[in-house]
Write a protein that holds these residues in place. Structure first.
Motif, short mmCIF file in Angstrom:
data_model
loop_
_atom_site.label_atom_id
_atom_site.label_comp_id
_atom_site.label_asym_id
_atom_site.label_seq_id
_atom_site.Cartn_x
_atom_site.Cartn_y
_atom_site.Cartn_z
N GLU A 1 10.02 -101.26 84.62
CA GLU A 1 11.70 -101.00 85.03
C GLU A 1 12.28 -100.27 83.89
N THR A 2 13.03 -100.25 84.33
CA THR A 2 14.25 -98.49 83.86
C THR A 2 15.73 -99.04 83.29
N GLU A 3 16.44 -98.74 83.37
CA GLU A 3 17.83 -98.78 83.12
C GLU A 3 17.75 -99.05 84.56
N MET A 4 18.38 -97.76 85.23
CA MET A 4 18.20 -98.18 87.22
C MET A 4 18.17 -98.77 88.25
N GLY A 5 17.20 -99.07 87.49
CA GLY A 5 15.72 -100.39 88.51
C GLY A 5 14.39 -100.28 87.99
N TYR A 6 13.79 -100.71 89.09
CA TYR A 6 11.85 -100.76 88.88
C TYR A 6 11.70 -99.51 89.72
N ILE A 7 10.61 -98.55 89.06
CA ILE A 7 10.34 -98.28 89.84
C ILE A 7 8.72 -98.32 90.14
N LEU A 8 8.12 -97.89 91.26
CA LEU A 8 7.10 -97.94 91.32
C LEU A 8 6.70 -97.25 91.83
N ALA A 9 5.24 -96.13 91.30
CA ALA A 9 4.87 -94.90 91.54
C ALA A 9 3.37 -95.29 92.01
N PHE A 10 3.28 -94.56 93.46
CA PHE A 10 1.80 -94.27 93.41
C PHE A 10 0.70 -93.06 92.97
N ARG A 11 -0.56 -93.15 92.36
CA ARG A 11 -0.79 -91.68 92.51
C ARG A 11 -0.99 -91.43 93.02
N GLY A 12 -2.10 -90.45 93.32
CA GLY A 12 -1.95 -89.22 94.77
C GLY A 12 -3.27 -88.99 94.42
N THR A 13 -4.59 -88.66 94.83
CA THR A 13 -5.71 -88.14 94.90
C THR A 13 -6.55 -87.33 93.53
N LEU A 14 -6.92 -87.68 92.76
CA LEU A 14 -7.96 -86.73 91.56
C LEU A 14 -7.88 -85.72 91.49
N PRO A 15 -7.17 -85.16 90.47
CA PRO A 15 -7.54 -83.99 90.87
C PRO A 15 -8.55 -83.06 91.08
N PRO A 16 -8.85 -81.87 91.40
CA PRO A 16 -11.01 -81.54 91.08
C PRO A 16 -10.78 -81.50 89.84
N ALA A 17 -12.32 -81.37 89.16
CA ALA A 17 -12.42 -81.34 87.62
C ALA A 17 -13.83 -80.90 87.62
N LYS A 18 -14.41 -79.87 86.84
CA LYS A 18 -15.31 -79.89 86.10
C LYS A 18 -15.92 -79.77 85.56
N PRO A 19 -17.00 -80.97 85.21
CA PRO A 19 -17.77 -80.99 87.05
C PRO A 19 -17.32 -82.01 87.24
N LEU A 20 -17.85 -81.93 89.01
CA LEU A 20 -16.60 -82.72 90.02
C LEU A 20 -18.04 -84.05 89.53
N THR A 21 -17.82 -85.38 89.05
CA THR A 21 -17.67 -86.63 89.24
C THR A 21 -17.89 -87.65 90.30
N PRO A 22 -18.40 -88.10 90.14
CA PRO A 22 -18.72 -89.58 91.52
C PRO A 22 -17.19 -89.60 91.40
N PRO A 23 -16.46 -90.59 90.94
CA PRO A 23 -15.19 -90.76 91.40
C PRO A 23 -14.22 -89.88 91.83
N ILE A 24 -14.49 -88.73 91.02
CA ILE A 24 -13.66 -87.70 92.22
C ILE A 24 -13.65 -86.96 93.77
N ILE A 25 -15.46 -86.96 94.03
CA ILE A 25 -16.44 -87.42 95.00
C ILE A 25 -15.30 -88.45 95.64
N LYS A 26 -15.89 -89.79 95.70
CA LYS A 26 -15.62 -90.50 96.34
C LYS A 26 -13.80 -90.78 96.73
N ASP A 27 -13.20 -90.80 95.85
CA ASP A 27 -11.28 -90.17 96.06
C ASP A 27 -11.38 -89.64 97.59
#
Length: 152
Positions: A68-94
């Motif tokens: 909740e903010t003063e202007m209203g409620y905000i529903l924000a979706f996360r996008g794809t996990l950013p690539p990282a080194k080393p690649l991890t199972p969750p990143i690969i799955k996403d």
């Protein structure tokens, strides 16, 4: 663009959705460069995180926050996990979810219009919990504040 504008707040909320951890907790980190963006949203309380699974053993690669903010409620979706080194199972799955589900979906009354099948899968994995929370806010509590949806 002013840091107080509604557009800025929605963009900053999108960035803030990346503070949802792979275990499902929402942990804004003051050392992270996105923390200033989190503060710019102006959440009145800590946002509620939503993730794709209640199973402790499963990575929470699909995530959103609702706050909740003063202007209203905000529903924000996360996008794809950013690539990282080393690649991890969750990143690969996403990324695999995005690559393998490249078709458009347009046959669901919950999401009018067409969306990427990978986003549809991610959305549907967290929508039931989000809908329960929205029902609590708008039906049970009777809020009249608008809902803004952003992210991904």
């Amino acid at each position: 663009m002013s840091s107080n504008s509604s557009f800025c707040k929605l963009l900053c909320a999108s960035a803030s959705a990346y503070f949802v951890q792979l275990d499902g907790r929402f942990l804004p980190d003051p050392k992270d460069k996105k923390y200033k963006e989190y503060l710019n949203v102006g959440f009145l309380d800590t946002p509620i995180p939503f993730t794709n699974s209640q199973k402790e053993s499963e990575y929470k690669i699909n995530a959103a926050i609702l706050g909740e903010t003063e202007m209203g409620y905000i529903l924000a979706f996360r996008g794809t996990l950013p690539p990282a080194k080393p690649l991890t199972p969750p990143i690969i799955k996403d990324w695999w979810q995005d690559i393998c589900k490249v078709d458009e979906r347009g046959d669901d009354p919950i999401l009018p219009g067409k969306v990427h099948d990978g986003f549809y899968t991610a959305f549907m994995s967290i929508w039931p919990d989000i809908q329960i929370q929205l029902d609590e806010i708008y039906k049970t509590q009777g809020s009249t504040k608008p809902l803004f949806i952003t992210g991904h």
